[in-house]
Design an enzyme around this catalytic site. Structure first.
Site, PDB file in Angstrom:
ATOM      1  N   ASP A  98      57.357 -26.622  19.473  1.00  0.00           N
ATOM      2  CA  ASP A  98      57.995 -27.609  18.600  1.00  0.00           C
ATOM      3  C   ASP A  98      56.940 -28.639  18.199  1.00  0.00           C
ATOM      4  O   ASP A  98      56.206 -28.447  17.237  1.00  0.00           O
ATOM      5  CB  ASP A  98      59.177 -28.227  19.345  1.00  0.00           C
ATOM      6  CG  ASP A  98      59.898 -29.275  18.514  1.00  0.00           C
ATOM      7  OD1 ASP A  98      60.053 -29.046  17.308  1.00  0.00           O
ATOM      8  OD2 ASP A  98      60.306 -30.315  19.058  1.00  0.00           O
ATOM      9  N   PRO A 155      70.749 -19.089  24.234  1.00  0.00           N
ATOM     10  CA  PRO A 155      71.971 -18.630  24.915  1.00  0.00           C
ATOM     11  C   PRO A 155      72.134 -19.232  26.300  1.00  0.00           C
ATOM     12  O   PRO A 155      73.261 -19.472  26.740  1.00  0.00           O
ATOM     13  CB  PRO A 155      71.800 -17.105  24.965  1.00  0.00           C
ATOM     14  CG  PRO A 155      70.334 -16.850  24.753  1.00  0.00           C
ATOM     15  CD  PRO A 155      69.843 -17.970  23.904  1.00  0.00           C
ATOM     16  N   TRP A 156      71.012 -19.508  26.983  1.00  0.00           N
ATOM     17  CA  TRP A 156      71.135 -20.054  28.343  1.00  0.00           C
ATOM     18  C   TRP A 156      71.664 -21.482  28.349  1.00  0.00           C
ATOM     19  O   TRP A 156      72.025 -21.992  29.403  1.00  0.00           O
ATOM     20  CB  TRP A 156      69.805 -19.957  29.106  1.00  0.00           C
ATOM     21  CG  TRP A 156      68.594 -20.416  28.359  1.00  0.00           C
ATOM     22  CD1 TRP A 156      68.160 -21.701  28.206  1.00  0.00           C
ATOM     23  CD2 TRP A 156      67.646 -19.600  27.664  1.00  0.00           C
ATOM     24  NE1 TRP A 156      67.001 -21.727  27.463  1.00  0.00           N
ATOM     25  CE2 TRP A 156      66.662 -20.450  27.114  1.00  0.00           C
ATOM     26  CE3 TRP A 156      67.530 -18.214  27.441  1.00  0.00           C
ATOM     27  CZ2 TRP A 156      65.582 -19.978  26.365  1.00  0.00           C
ATOM     28  CZ3 TRP A 156      66.454 -17.755  26.702  1.00  0.00           C
ATOM     29  CH2 TRP A 156      65.486 -18.633  26.171  1.00  0.00           C
TER      30      TRP A 156
HETATM   31  P1  G4P Z   1      56.311 -28.042  22.831  1.00  0.00           P
HETATM   32  O1  G4P Z   1      55.014 -28.566  23.384  1.00  0.00           O
HETATM   33  O2  G4P Z   1      56.660 -26.712  23.455  1.00  0.00           O
HETATM   34  O3  G4P Z   1      56.365 -28.039  21.341  1.00  0.00           O
HETATM   35  O4  G4P Z   1      57.468 -28.959  23.359  1.00  0.00           O
HETATM   36  P2  G4P Z   1      57.915 -30.460  23.009  1.00  0.00           P
HETATM   37  O5  G4P Z   1      57.163 -31.372  23.928  1.00  0.00           O
HETATM   38  O6  G4P Z   1      57.833 -30.689  21.549  1.00  0.00           O
HETATM   39  O7  G4P Z   1      59.434 -30.367  23.400  1.00  0.00           O
HETATM   40  C1  G4P Z   1      60.096 -31.210  24.286  1.00  0.00           C
HETATM   41  C2  G4P Z   1      61.334 -30.520  24.829  1.00  0.00           C
HETATM   42  O8  G4P Z   1      62.226 -30.211  23.743  1.00  0.00           O
HETATM   43  C3  G4P Z   1      61.029 -29.184  25.518  1.00  0.00           C
HETATM   44  O9  G4P Z   1      61.956 -28.997  26.565  1.00  0.00           O
HETATM   45  C4  G4P Z   1      61.363 -28.166  24.430  1.00  0.00           C
HETATM   46  O10 G4P Z   1      61.704 -26.931  25.018  1.00  0.00           O
HETATM   47  C5  G4P Z   1      62.573 -28.842  23.785  1.00  0.00           C
HETATM   48  N1  G4P Z   1      62.844 -28.346  22.433  1.00  0.00           N
HETATM   49  C6  G4P Z   1      62.121 -28.577  21.322  1.00  0.00           C
HETATM   50  N2  G4P Z   1      62.700 -28.004  20.245  1.00  0.00           N
HETATM   51  C7  G4P Z   1      63.819 -27.389  20.705  1.00  0.00           C
HETATM   52  C8  G4P Z   1      64.848 -26.635  20.054  1.00  0.00           C
HETATM   53  O11 G4P Z   1      64.851 -26.391  18.840  1.00  0.00           O
HETATM   54  N3  G4P Z   1      65.865 -26.187  20.842  1.00  0.00           N
HETATM   55  C9  G4P Z   1      65.907 -26.426  22.195  1.00  0.00           C
HETATM   56  N4  G4P Z   1      66.952 -25.937  22.859  1.00  0.00           N
HETATM   57  N5  G4P Z   1      64.940 -27.146  22.850  1.00  0.00           N
HETATM   58  C10 G4P Z   1      63.910 -27.612  22.093  1.00  0.00           C
HETATM   59  P3  G4P Z   1      61.750 -29.529  28.000  1.00  0.00           P
HETATM   60  O12 G4P Z   1      61.880 -31.013  28.008  1.00  0.00           O
HETATM   61  O13 G4P Z   1      60.491 -28.934  28.538  1.00  0.00           O
HETATM   62  O14 G4P Z   1      62.990 -28.989  28.743  1.00  0.00           O
HETATM   63  P4  G4P Z   1      63.518 -27.495  29.042  1.00  0.00           P
HETATM   64  O15 G4P Z   1      64.726 -27.344  28.205  1.00  0.00           O
HETATM   65  O16 G4P Z   1      62.445 -26.509  28.648  1.00  0.00           O
HETATM   66  O17 G4P Z   1      63.792 -27.538  30.479  1.00  0.00           O
END
Ligand code: G4P
Ligand code: MG
Length: 172
Positions: A98, A155-156
């Protein structure tokens, strides 16, 4: 913002496609490193096709009191990472590219353990301006699908998986 829904079957097919491209590229990782929590299920599916062990790392942008933080911090990291990663070829896996902030942070942290090679695989790469960069040391980058900048529903995360699959079927 419009949402995009992917089913478990969609994700399985995308992971298989990534695995085939990894193999075709000649990259043979010693191990998969999954970025939790979104990278866990994709990493597990990739393992079906690549047959490599999985190590997990966890990053949080929240502190212990659940307050958002500016900088990421490691909430879980590979034990004895140095011994396990030094000189090894790593395939780093996450569900979505993202902003790239988390990815860049994880890549830089892993590089400190001196692997011989790091490649990155994500299910979905959003077509947008990124805040993070993929460091030059990353030898290969595999994105299952390049998608528009929309919120992806995995989906999860679904409370009602049947409603989720129905939304995916309708292409929303
Ligand atoms: P990146 O380096 O992979 O681009 O991640 P970024 O820091 O931009 O993203 C922060 C959090 O937002 C990450 O989750 C990422 O998985 C989640 N995210 C970004 N875009 C989307 C999207 O379109 N859909 C969903 N469902 N999540 C998104 P995280 O804080 O690491 O949490 P986790 O859900 O992986 O546990
Ligand atoms: Mg994530």
């Amino acid at each position: 913002m419009d949402k995009l829904h992917f089913t478990y079957e969609d994700i399985h097919r995308t992971a298989k496609d990534i695995a085939e491209r990894v193999k075709a590229s000649g990259f043979d990782p010693h191990m998969i490193v999954a970025i939790g929590s979104g990278g866990f299920i994709p990493a597990r599916i990739l393992r079906t096709f690549l047959s490599k062990p999985i190590l997990a790392v966890g990053i949080s942008y929240y502190d212990d009191e659940d307050r958002p933080t500016d900088l990421p911090r490691k909430v879980q990291w590979i034990e004895e990472a140095e011994r396990k990663l030094a000189g090894k070829r790593i395939l780093l896996v996450d569900e979505v590219d993202d902003s790239r902030t988390t990815l860049e942070y994880c890549i830089r942290e892993l590089m400190r353990h001196e692997p011989s090679e790091i490649a990155v695989a994500v299910l979905h790469d959003k077509d947008k301006e990124k805040r993070g960069v993929i460091p030059d040391e990353v030898s290969r980058y595999f994105a299952g699908l390049r998608i528009e900048d929309r919120w992806v529903c995995y989906p999860w995360d679904a409370d009602d998986i049947d409603a989720h699959d129905e939304a995916a079927r309708k292409g929303v």
